[in-house]
Write a protein that holds these residues in place. Structure first.
Motif: not given
Length: 264
Positions: A91-99, A147-156
């Motif tokens: 989850s941290v890795g996916r978050g780093a990509t999104l960030a 930005f938040a409008a495009k995020l999924s629950e998992q993205d957040m």
């Protein structure tokens, strides 16, 4: 004059006294059991008998008046401690990509960036809640709302995991000599203001509330003022709005300066 002649309705003074007393009792009953219950705007009684019973303390069926709903979206985020367990490296890795999209405003190199919060080391619950509120419209910002409008629950959840995993950065202008002002340390009980540290403490905090140490004084002051005017209204139960409205401008300045001076 004998007692028999005194306490008799043939005595005009006694008759007048009894009449006035009786009239006052009747008026008091009407006011207490009829007028005052109907003057209660939050309840609507089905009948006069229901109003009388309510005033006497006997429960009766009432129709609650429809609550006035705000003309803006409020936060409906529900969280619990089980939502944010041990660190999930995936989850941290996916978050780093999104960030990577967030680095312009929330990156490590924040020189001069005083109008946005520092997210590194922020609690996962606080980041998740704010993203959810931006997505639902409970909190608005020209950049973050899009930005938040495009995020999924998992993205957040992934972004929350990533930022909470990072070490906290030092404040831009640390000043260890600054002592906590009264509004931060003890609040103002006579104005129903709790101590800021009771929810935003560094060692213990209310779930979903952000840590404030090292944040920009400009940002903290702007948010408190936004709560004061209800321009920001994503606090659950209006807690921050009710607090900020009671704070003076000097107290807002003092709290902002103090937290900005703190080392995370």
């Amino acid at each position: 004059m004998s007692a028999e002649r005194l306490f008799t309705f043939r005595n005009p003074w006694f008759a007048a006294g009894v009449g006035i007393t009786g009239a006052m009792v009747v008026l008091s009953l009407i006011a207490g059991f009829v007028l005052l219950p109907y003057a209660t705007t939050s309840l609507q009684f089905a009948s006069l008998w229901d109003a009388i019973c309510s005033a006497a303390g006997v429960p009766r069926t009432t129709v609650t008046a429809e609550a006035v709903k705000p003309d803006f979206t409020t936060s409906n985020v529900v969280m619990n401690s089980q939502m944010f367990g041990p660190t999930d490296t995936r989850s941290v890795g996916r978050g780093a990509t999104l960030a990577m999209q967030c680095a312009i405003c929330h990156g490590s190199n924040r020189q001069g960036q005083v109008d946005t919060p520092n997210l590194e080391g922020q609690t996962a619950a606080a980041i998740y809640k704010e993203l959810r509120d931006f997505k639902s419209g409970a909190r608005t910002n020209e950049v973050m709302s899009l930005f938040a409008a495009k995020l999924s629950e998992q993205d957040m959840l992934d972004l929350a995991a990533y930022y909470s995993y990072l070490p906290r950065q030092r404040g831009s202008r640390p000043d260890p000599a600054v002592t906590a002002p009264q509004i931060v340390a003890r609040g103002a009980p006579m104005r129903n203001i709790p101590a800021c540290s009771s929810c935003h403490g560094t060692t213990d905090a209310k779930l979903g509330t952000p840590w404030l140490d090292g944040q920009s004084a400009v940002y903290i002051k702007a948010q408190l003022e936004a709560f004061t005017t209800s321009a920001r209204h994503n606090d659950i139960g209006e807690q921050m709005r009710n607090i900020a409205r009671q704070m003076t401008s000097n107290e807002i300045d003092a709290a902002a300066r103090y937290f900005a001076s703190r080392q995370p």
